[in-house]
Design a protein around this motif. Structure first.
Motif, PDB file in Angstrom:
ATOM      1  N   LEU A  46      12.473  -0.101   6.176  1.00  0.00           N
ATOM      2  CA  LEU A  46      13.616  -0.937   6.558  1.00  0.00           C
ATOM      3  C   LEU A  46      14.227  -1.633   5.351  1.00  0.00           C
ATOM      4  CD1 LEU A  46      12.332  -2.839   9.750  1.00  0.00           C
ATOM      5  CD2 LEU A  46      14.200  -1.167   9.646  1.00  0.00           C
ATOM      6  N   ASN A  47      13.435  -1.805   4.292  1.00  0.00           N
ATOM      7  CA  ASN A  47      13.875  -2.578   3.135  1.00  0.00           C
ATOM      8  C   ASN A  47      14.655  -1.695   2.152  1.00  0.00           C
ATOM      9  OD1 ASN A  47      14.142  -4.100   0.793  1.00  0.00           O
ATOM     10  ND2 ASN A  47      12.149  -5.109   1.068  1.00  0.00           N
TER      11      ASN A  47
ATOM     12  N   PRO B 233       1.805  -7.825  -0.846  1.00  0.00           N
ATOM     13  CA  PRO B 233       2.617  -8.970  -0.388  1.00  0.00           C
ATOM     14  C   PRO B 233       2.179  -9.502   0.981  1.00  0.00           C
ATOM     15  CG  PRO B 233       4.039  -7.317  -1.367  1.00  0.00           C
ATOM     16  CD  PRO B 233       2.655  -6.723  -1.348  1.00  0.00           C
ATOM     17  N   MET B 234       1.691  -8.584   1.876  1.00  0.00           N
ATOM     18  CA  MET B 234       1.262  -9.015   3.220  1.00  0.00           C
ATOM     19  C   MET B 234       0.140 -10.053   3.124  1.00  0.00           C
ATOM     20  SD  MET B 234      -0.107  -6.559   6.314  1.00  0.00           S
ATOM     21  CE  MET B 234       1.396  -5.912   6.986  1.00  0.00           C
TER      22      MET B 234
ATOM     23  N   LEU C 290       0.830  -1.208   0.000  1.00  0.00           N
ATOM     24  CA  LEU C 290       0.000   0.000   0.000  1.00  0.00           C
ATOM     25  C   LEU C 290       0.863   1.256   0.000  1.00  0.00           C
ATOM     26  CD1 LEU C 290      -2.789  -1.018   2.572  1.00  0.00           C
ATOM     27  CD2 LEU C 290      -2.703  -1.399   0.098  1.00  0.00           C
ATOM     28  N   GLY C 291       1.981   1.209   0.740  1.00  0.00           N
ATOM     29  CA  GLY C 291       2.890   2.355   0.781  1.00  0.00           C
ATOM     30  C   GLY C 291       3.491   2.612  -0.586  1.00  0.00           C
TER      31      GLY C 291
ATOM     32  N   THR D 107      -2.539   4.343   8.782  1.00  0.00           N
ATOM     33  CA  THR D 107      -3.201   3.170   8.232  1.00  0.00           C
ATOM     34  C   THR D 107      -3.681   2.279   9.367  1.00  0.00           C
ATOM     35  OG1 THR D 107      -1.748   3.295   6.314  1.00  0.00           O
ATOM     36  CG2 THR D 107      -3.011   1.271   6.594  1.00  0.00           C
TER      37      THR D 107
ATOM     38  N   CYS E  26       2.380   3.917   6.516  1.00  0.00           N
ATOM     39  CA  CYS E  26       1.975   2.588   6.023  1.00  0.00           C
ATOM     40  C   CYS E  26       2.824   1.461   6.599  1.00  0.00           C
ATOM     41  CB  CYS E  26       2.092   2.516   4.500  1.00  0.00           C
ATOM     42  SG  CYS E  26       0.765   3.348   3.636  1.00  0.00           S
TER      43      CYS E  26
ATOM     44  N   PRO F 146      -8.191  -0.234   5.720  1.00  0.00           N
ATOM     45  CA  PRO F 146      -8.393  -1.121   4.573  1.00  0.00           C
ATOM     46  C   PRO F 146      -8.944  -2.472   5.019  1.00  0.00           C
ATOM     47  CG  PRO F 146      -6.109  -0.313   4.686  1.00  0.00           C
ATOM     48  CD  PRO F 146      -6.762  -0.040   6.000  1.00  0.00           C
TER      49      PRO F 146
ATOM     50  N   TYR G  72      -2.554  -7.645  16.572  1.00  0.00           N
ATOM     51  CA  TYR G  72      -2.735  -6.791  15.385  1.00  0.00           C
ATOM     52  C   TYR G  72      -3.966  -5.889  15.540  1.00  0.00           C
ATOM     53  CZ  TYR G  72      -3.200  -5.603  10.410  1.00  0.00           C
ATOM     54  OH  TYR G  72      -3.296  -4.929   9.213  1.00  0.00           O
TER      55      TYR G  72
ATOM     56  N   GLY H  20       4.076  -1.418   8.634  1.00  0.00           N
ATOM     57  CA  GLY H  20       3.337  -2.252   9.577  1.00  0.00           C
ATOM     58  C   GLY H  20       3.630  -3.719   9.371  1.00  0.00           C
TER      59      GLY H  20
ATOM     60  N   MET I 223      -6.596  -6.263   1.035  1.00  0.00           N
ATOM     61  CA  MET I 223      -5.954  -5.626  -0.111  1.00  0.00           C
ATOM     62  C   MET I 223      -4.901  -6.561  -0.711  1.00  0.00           C
ATOM     63  SD  MET I 223      -7.617  -2.745   0.280  1.00  0.00           S
ATOM     64  CE  MET I 223      -6.876  -1.546  -0.808  1.00  0.00           C
TER      65      MET I 223
ATOM     66  N   VAL J  34      14.846   3.501   7.619  1.00  0.00           N
ATOM     67  CA  VAL J  34      14.254   3.949   8.886  1.00  0.00           C
ATOM     68  C   VAL J  34      13.583   2.772   9.585  1.00  0.00           C
ATOM     69  CG1 VAL J  34      12.452   5.415   9.910  1.00  0.00           C
ATOM     70  CG2 VAL J  34      13.822   6.287   8.008  1.00  0.00           C
ATOM     71  N   ASP J  35      13.814   2.701  10.904  1.00  0.00           N
ATOM     72  CA  ASP J  35      12.991   1.833  11.743  1.00  0.00           C
ATOM     73  C   ASP J  35      12.011   2.769  12.454  1.00  0.00           C
ATOM     74  OD1 ASP J  35      11.792   0.299  13.664  1.00  0.00           O
ATOM     75  OD2 ASP J  35      13.651  -0.543  14.472  1.00  0.00           O
TER      76      ASP J  35
ATOM     77  N   ILE K   5       5.472  -1.518  16.446  1.00  0.00           N
ATOM     78  CA  ILE K   5       5.650  -1.099  15.045  1.00  0.00           C
ATOM     79  C   ILE K   5       4.398  -0.375  14.546  1.00  0.00           C
ATOM     80  CG2 ILE K   5       5.982  -1.904  12.661  1.00  0.00           C
ATOM     81  CD1 ILE K   5       7.741  -4.160  13.821  1.00  0.00           C
TER      82      ILE K   5
HETATM   83  N1  NAD Z   1      -2.748  -5.642   2.861  1.00  0.00           N
HETATM   84  C1  NAD Z   1      -3.878  -5.562   3.522  1.00  0.00           C
HETATM   85  O1  NAD Z   1      -4.866  -6.227   3.213  1.00  0.00           O
HETATM   86  C2  NAD Z   1      -4.029  -4.623   4.667  1.00  0.00           C
HETATM   87  C3  NAD Z   1      -5.290  -4.521   5.260  1.00  0.00           C
HETATM   88  C4  NAD Z   1      -5.451  -3.648   6.315  1.00  0.00           C
HETATM   89  C5  NAD Z   1      -4.386  -2.892   6.765  1.00  0.00           C
HETATM   90  N2  NAD Z   1      -3.172  -3.016   6.181  1.00  0.00           N
HETATM   91  C6  NAD Z   1      -2.088  -2.198   6.715  1.00  0.00           C
HETATM   92  O2  NAD Z   1      -1.509  -1.457   5.666  1.00  0.00           O
HETATM   93  C7  NAD Z   1      -0.135  -1.214   5.953  1.00  0.00           C
HETATM   94  C8  NAD Z   1       0.696  -1.648   4.766  1.00  0.00           C
HETATM   95  O3  NAD Z   1       0.494  -3.035   4.557  1.00  0.00           O
HETATM   96  P1  NAD Z   1       0.974  -3.771   3.229  1.00  0.00           P
HETATM   97  O4  NAD Z   1      -0.027  -4.803   2.948  1.00  0.00           O
HETATM   98  O5  NAD Z   1       1.332  -2.778   2.198  1.00  0.00           O
HETATM   99  O6  NAD Z   1       2.290  -4.516   3.811  1.00  0.00           O
HETATM  100  P2  NAD Z   1       3.711  -4.818   3.153  1.00  0.00           P
HETATM  101  O7  NAD Z   1       4.279  -5.912   3.993  1.00  0.00           O
HETATM  102  O8  NAD Z   1       3.606  -4.994   1.683  1.00  0.00           O
HETATM  103  O9  NAD Z   1       4.533  -3.464   3.434  1.00  0.00           O
HETATM  104  C9  NAD Z   1       4.875  -3.055   4.722  1.00  0.00           C
HETATM  105  C10 NAD Z   1       6.181  -2.284   4.641  1.00  0.00           C
HETATM  106  O10 NAD Z   1       6.485  -1.805   5.974  1.00  0.00           O
HETATM  107  C11 NAD Z   1       7.876  -1.938   6.162  1.00  0.00           C
HETATM  108  N3  NAD Z   1       8.171  -2.028   7.600  1.00  0.00           N
HETATM  109  C12 NAD Z   1       7.833  -3.016   8.468  1.00  0.00           C
HETATM  110  N4  NAD Z   1       8.308  -2.732   9.691  1.00  0.00           N
HETATM  111  C13 NAD Z   1       8.950  -1.535   9.614  1.00  0.00           C
HETATM  112  C14 NAD Z   1       9.632  -0.715  10.549  1.00  0.00           C
HETATM  113  N5  NAD Z   1       9.792  -1.081  11.826  1.00  0.00           N
HETATM  114  N6  NAD Z   1      10.169   0.463  10.113  1.00  0.00           N
HETATM  115  C15 NAD Z   1      10.032   0.830   8.807  1.00  0.00           C
HETATM  116  N7  NAD Z   1       9.400   0.091   7.885  1.00  0.00           N
HETATM  117  C16 NAD Z   1       8.868  -1.083   8.283  1.00  0.00           C
HETATM  118  C17 NAD Z   1       8.264  -3.220   5.434  1.00  0.00           C
HETATM  119  O11 NAD Z   1       9.649  -3.262   5.134  1.00  0.00           O
HETATM  120  C18 NAD Z   1       7.383  -3.118   4.176  1.00  0.00           C
HETATM  121  O12 NAD Z   1       8.066  -2.460   3.118  1.00  0.00           O
HETATM  122  C19 NAD Z   1       0.170  -1.982   7.252  1.00  0.00           C
HETATM  123  O13 NAD Z   1       0.076  -1.091   8.346  1.00  0.00           O
HETATM  124  C20 NAD Z   1      -0.956  -3.001   7.313  1.00  0.00           C
HETATM  125  O14 NAD Z   1      -1.236  -3.399   8.634  1.00  0.00           O
HETATM  126  C21 NAD Z   1      -2.961  -3.865   5.140  1.00  0.00           C
END
Ligand code: NAD
Length: 258
Positions: A37-38, A200-201, A17-18, A149, A87, A194, A164, A89, A197, A59-60, A115
């Protein structure tokens, strides 16, 4: 807020999402700093989108010094921050008691809170400090907008989601008091919750889990697209009257216990 020529920070911007949010904002003329972090994914995104429009910082989000020094870098390179999208998480799954009846290790619970919730507040508060220095913008005279988010799990967490869901419920609870604290400064605070979605998560979960999640979505009967999240973020950023709110983006799903 008119988006063109503004500066945004997107945490977790290297994936999912980010990442879609970074694409969406850059397409609307926003300069974007990615905090993640990536490193590998972050650097390749900057190479793809252009170093004049994007900046990557390792960044962490849970670490105060890490966030403070990245914010300093953005100020040095882009001169201001107008938009923050949190974003970053994780979505760990663990039940309160495991199959053998053992309690969940507390570290599992606290890592998710750290986190998802504390990390979001850490970045938001430090970025707000810089936003407060902006000249008032537009008819509303606003100085910035923060978009966190959450998740539908923050309202109806499933089995195995106590950590969570608690972290995301915290994000939902944060929008209003944070918006109230920052109102005098002209900074808005909102969240997006959301549903399911296609990132990758979610796509990393076992196929039967994915199928059962999609089964609960009403319409459209598919996972949400990361672009649909990015479009909503763009709208919240540009619509000055949306404040202190969490908006569900979920195809009318209401999560079942499992
Ligand atoms: N995918 C979904 O269905 C969904 C649904 C509801 C909420 N969300 C929320 O949306 C957000 C994004 O999810 P996503 O699906 O894109 O996940 P994702 O795993 O694709 O991306 C998450 C990113 O966060 C980064 N990250 C994790 N820990 C970190 C830290 N300590 N410091 C900095 N970066 C860090 C990871 O490296 C990764 O690039 C999250 O907060 C997730 O909980 C996702």
């Amino acid at each position: 807020m008119e988006l063109n020529n503004k500066v945004a920070v997107v945490t977790g911007g290297a994936s999912g999402l980010g990442r879609a949010t970074v694409d969406g904002l850059v397409a609307q003329g926003v300069k974007v700093a990615i905090f993640d972090l990536n490193e590998e994914a972050g650097n390749s995104l900057v190479a793809e989108l252009g170093a004049d429009k994007t900046l990557f910082q390792t960044v962490d989000v849970t670490n105060e010094e890490s966030v403070a020094s990245a914010v300093d870098q953005v100020m040095a390179q882009f001169g201001a921050i107008h938009i923050l999208v949190n974003c970053a998480g994780i979505a760990p799954a663990a039940k309160v008691l495991d199959r053998e009846g053992n309690a969940m290790p507390l570290s599992k619970f606290s890592t998710a809170i750290n986190i998802n919730l504390i990390g979001s507040f850490n970045v938001a508060s430090k970025v707000a400090e810089q936003m407060a220095k902006n000249e008032p913008m537009g008819e509303a005279l606003e100085r910035g907008v923060i978009i966190n988010t959450a998740s539908v799990a923050g309202y109806e967490g499933q089995m195995g989601q106590s950590a969570y869901a608690a972290s995301k419920g915290g994000i939902i609870a944060l929008s209003l008091p944070m918006a109230r604290d920052l109102a005098k400064t002209g900074i808005r605070v909102n969240a997006v919750a959301p549903g399911i979605m296609g990132t990758p998560m979610l796509l990393g979960m076992p196929e039967n889990v994915q199928e059962s999640l999609v089964a609960n979505i009403q319409f459209p009967k598919r996972m949400g697209l990361p672009k649909e999240f990015a479009d909503l973020v763009g709208h919240i950023a540009s619509n000055a009257y949306i404040n202190g709110e969490t908006i569900r983006l979920d195809g009318a799903i209401r999560m079942q216990p499992r």
